[in-house]
Design an enzyme around this catalytic site. Structure first.
Site, PDB file in Angstrom:
ATOM      1  N   ILE A  48     -25.343  71.475  70.534  1.00 21.64           N
ATOM      2  CA  ILE A  48     -24.369  72.392  71.140  1.00 21.64           C
ATOM      3  C   ILE A  48     -23.852  71.798  72.457  1.00 21.64           C
ATOM      4  CG2 ILE A  48     -26.129  73.916  72.202  1.00 21.64           C
ATOM      5  CD1 ILE A  48     -24.182  76.303  71.267  1.00 21.64           C
ATOM      6  N   GLY A  49     -23.428  70.517  72.339  1.00 23.66           N
ATOM      7  CA  GLY A  49     -22.776  69.846  73.470  1.00 23.66           C
ATOM      8  C   GLY A  49     -21.297  70.221  73.495  1.00 23.66           C
TER       9      GLY A  49
ATOM     10  N   VAL B 169     -12.220  62.193  62.126  1.00 20.14           N
ATOM     11  CA  VAL B 169     -11.023  61.366  62.353  1.00 20.14           C
ATOM     12  C   VAL B 169      -9.947  62.181  63.057  1.00 20.14           C
ATOM     13  CG1 VAL B 169      -9.237  59.942  61.286  1.00 20.14           C
ATOM     14  CG2 VAL B 169     -11.526  60.026  60.275  1.00 20.14           C
TER      15      VAL B 169
ATOM     16  N   ILE C  10      -6.334  67.124  64.189  1.00 20.23           N
ATOM     17  CA  ILE C  10      -5.251  66.831  63.245  1.00 20.23           C
ATOM     18  C   ILE C  10      -5.833  66.827  61.836  1.00 20.23           C
ATOM     19  CG2 ILE C  10      -3.450  65.202  62.602  1.00 20.23           C
ATOM     20  CD1 ILE C  10      -3.803  63.902  65.392  1.00 20.23           C
TER      21      ILE C  10
ATOM     22  N   ARG D 137     -31.800  69.914  72.026  1.00 21.26           N
ATOM     23  CA  ARG D 137     -32.945  69.561  72.880  1.00 21.26           C
ATOM     24  C   ARG D 137     -32.954  70.380  74.163  1.00 21.26           C
ATOM     25  NH1 ARG D 137     -33.095  63.078  72.796  1.00 21.26           N
ATOM     26  NH2 ARG D 137     -30.905  63.471  73.250  1.00 21.26           N
TER      27      ARG D 137
ATOM     28  N   LEU E 139     -26.393  71.890  64.544  1.00 16.88           N
ATOM     29  CA  LEU E 139     -27.221  70.861  65.175  1.00 16.88           C
ATOM     30  C   LEU E 139     -26.450  70.261  66.345  1.00 16.88           C
ATOM     31  CD1 LEU E 139     -28.567  68.975  62.003  1.00 16.88           C
ATOM     32  CD2 LEU E 139     -29.363  71.117  63.027  1.00 16.88           C
TER      33      LEU E 139
ATOM     34  N   LYS F  16     -13.034  55.259  62.503  1.00 13.68           N
ATOM     35  CA  LYS F  16     -12.099  56.232  61.928  1.00 13.68           C
ATOM     36  C   LYS F  16     -11.199  55.572  60.878  1.00 13.68           C
ATOM     37  CE  LYS F  16     -12.112  58.687  66.343  1.00 13.68           C
ATOM     38  NZ  LYS F  16     -11.467  58.669  67.684  1.00 13.68           N
TER      39      LYS F  16
END
Lengths: 436, 436
Positions: free
Chosen positions: B11-12, B132, B136, B45, B9, B205
């Site tokens: 694909i930026g 977060v 890492i 979109r 969901l 985070k």
């Protein structure tokens, strides 16, 4: 829920730490693991000490072989060390269908291939977070945290004794011998420090990380190992002047020709985070193609830091011990049928940069001769210091940093440079890594 | 073995990175996971961009709700962001029995308790390493690597934008506004930077890490949040003179009274490794009672570093998705029935050290008045700088570091100091942590 039963082999430093952390944090550990983890039997040759430490909370014995055959034991924790009796015990535990947790890097580096094959066949887990860098969860990071990546290289400060010695040599300008005595007095170095200061311990740990990173079989016997006992305080000073710090690094790198696997003193730029890891601390820098560089830092030894890793493994095994083997993380990160046999590169084929220190007669033309020889081997110079000779002194020193070249080229150049009339004594050659 | 099917969901940036790392390293990832992981459908979109990026290798749609109901999808990867539509999609995916991987810290910080409860009930996994500190593997370290420990505190540089700005302010002596514009030009800061520079992103985070560390429910709504937009370059300079560096830290600490949960600019000793984390890098320092301090460092954002974490979660879920839920790592590190409800402490009850900067009239007796007020509140002074007034200047500055005290005490003292005749303008108060 029914507790899981641990048979502890060896209650020395790490065994004692494991026992006491399990006792102190048992309730919180059970909240994470979903059931209590209890030591049901401890085997140690020193029965009197064992009874004193365990205070009647569990059975004690001096027969470790009885523990690995004990039907009440679910997980065997091997903290005896060495690679003779420990190997027999681990293989016997596996044969009896027990899961094994071990901190024994020498055992795994030398006999890991055999041990993991036996475990695979029997469907049991052999967990070994504590074998590398003490409490730092670096095995977990490599095996599970970075699975998206093609790992390019690993560079680690993975021996606290040598890092302590190097930190002290730099801070106080003292020689290796003087600082070693101080380290022995403080308990940072063993009475016989060979294993640490000659790089063998680091090579054990590096071999384990290399196998996991590249899906390669364990190749400790082909590692190149150099320690710090021959390191001169003068080179630490010159390196600082040039913007570098000297660390004993374990380096493993995947190249198109094979795998580099090497432990040696290394110049690294002072501005890198890992160059600032001081004293007995450990740190591992991992370069993955997607994540870039990541670094893991903490205490690499000691009772409770190592116990932290042993118990993390116990929790993992507790969660997974009744699961299908296919659900578990593979011992060497890659599925057993997907391991490869990449060749380990001979040092002559390794490509890196170099620090050279030459003692030369203070007369014209010497530098021209040296640079001509380097140019003949297609080695270019990145930086240089020529020390001003003191009044009346007839010799001086030249310190050079080279760009990257193959080790056989620099060695060929050094042989020719050493034969120059104007060059006096041995040429110091150290490796340099940019770690980018 | 049959591939596992992923529904992506969004694909930026991160979605695109995930898609391309899966394509590039797919073979090596399958060697680790035991089976191929393939994206079978992408919802976005922007259909045109989606078709261009996926190059007919999978189905594309602009209907994300169709993906979470798609019977062919095993795992839903949510990379849309925000907490309205994303929440509906994640809950719908869970209701449909799909496992979910998400990088959405805002969603989890605000609605994590509800989402994890739904997942627990349905027996599916919600994995969130990417939420977060980017690539890492800090969630894995906290949830699995440090399970032996009673975690005492966590202090993290977990927002790259603010760390970049603070590094530049210090290096170049520039003001916040000037550096922010530079960061925006370089793409390190958004056009609307509020979320980052005011500390909200870091607090999301931190809330996730705090819950995992202490087995507490998610408490973002009670976090204390201060950003860096009011930070004066002068204080960065004075801090340096005193041996400290200013970082935007997320800090969570377990005390006998409750849990501290706070994001604010913090002075830390320059010699600490974490003080030397520069630019857009992230680092998290964790203090466990057995392992001591451990530090995790790497890129906290960006397409491929974040994809690294998304895919690590995909491998974990792939290995475990047919296993009994009891074999899996609990969402919030502790078993769901073993969570506790520790109170989050109000800032007035937090105990820490302070940096104070006062503008005062250059006359005798002022310092005596100030120190008297501090003494009345039982606050002792650790270090002080009194700037020499320039020729003809009638005011000067006093900078002080205090020992530990409760925040309500320092605030009471500041109110009284500010009312002194000789004190001009607002008093700067920053918090200081030794991180030992």
């Amino acid at each position: 829920m029914k507790p899981i039963n641990v048979g502890l082999l060896g209650i020395g430093t790490v065994g004692g730490g494991t026992f006491s952390v399990l006792a102190r944090n048992g309730e919180e550990i059970a909240r994470r693991a979903g059931r209590p983890i209890q030591v049901s039997v401890v085997a140690d040759r020193n029965l009197e000490r064992t009874r004193r430490l365990t205070k009647d909370s569990c059975r004690v014995t001096d027969d470790a072989f009885a523990v690995v055959s004990d039907p009440d034991v679910d997980i065997v924790v091997e903290l005896i060390g060495g690679d003779s009796v420990a190997k027999e015990l681990v293989l016997q535990a596996i044969a009896n269908g027990k899961h094994v947790v071990t901190a024994n890097k020498a055992l795994l580096a030398k006999h890991g291939n055999e041990i993991f094959a036996a475990a695979q066949k029997k469907g049991v887990m052999v967990a070994f977070e504590a074998a590398v860098a003490g409490g730092i969860p670096i095995i977990k990071a490599l095996r599970e945290g970075l699975t998206a990546n093609r790992i390019e290289w690993i560079a680690g400060i993975i021996n606290g004794t040598t890092n302590f010695i190097l930190s002290e040599m730099r801070d106080k300008g003292l020689s290796f011998d003087v600082v070693l005595k101080e380290a022995q007095r403080l308990g940072y170095a063993e009475a016989d420090p060979t294993f640490d200061v000659e790089g063998v311990d680091a090579a054990h740990k590096l071999s384990i990380m290399s196998a996991i990173a590249f899906g390669n079989s364990m190749s400790f016997d082909q590692a190149h190992i150099e320690g710090i006992s021959q390191l001169d305080a003068a080179d630490i000073r010159y390196a600082e002047q040039l913007g570098y710090r000297i660390k004993l690094l374990g380096i493993t790198k995947r190249t198109s020709e094979g795998v580099e696997l090497r432990v040696h003193p290394t110049l690294i730029p002072t501005r890198r985070l890992i160059a600032n890891v001081e004293g007995a601390m450990n740190a591992v820098l991992v370069k993955g193609d997607a994540v870039g560089p990541t670094l893991y830092y903490g205490k690499g030894a000691g009772a409770e830091p190592t116990a932290s890793a042993v118990i993390a493994d116990l929790v993992d095994v507790t969660r997974m011990h009744t699961a299908d083997p296919e659900h578990r993380v593979p011992h060497l990160a890659f599925q057993p049928d997907a391991m490869v046999d990449l060749p380990i590169l001979p040092m002559a084929d390794v490509i890196t940069s170099y620090y050279l220190r030459l003692r030369v007669a203070d007369r014209t033309g010497v530098l021209a001769d040296v640079t001509r020889i380097l140019a003949d081997q297609e080695i270019s110079i990145d930086a240089m210091i020529q020390r001003e000779p003191a009044e009346g002194e007839e010799q001086t020193e030249i310190i050079m940093l080279t760009h990257q070249t193959r080790e056989r080229n620099i060695d060929a150049a050094i042989t020719r440079i050493a034969s120059l009339d104007a060059v006096k004594g041995a040429i110091v050659r150290l490796r340099l890594e940019e770690l980018l």
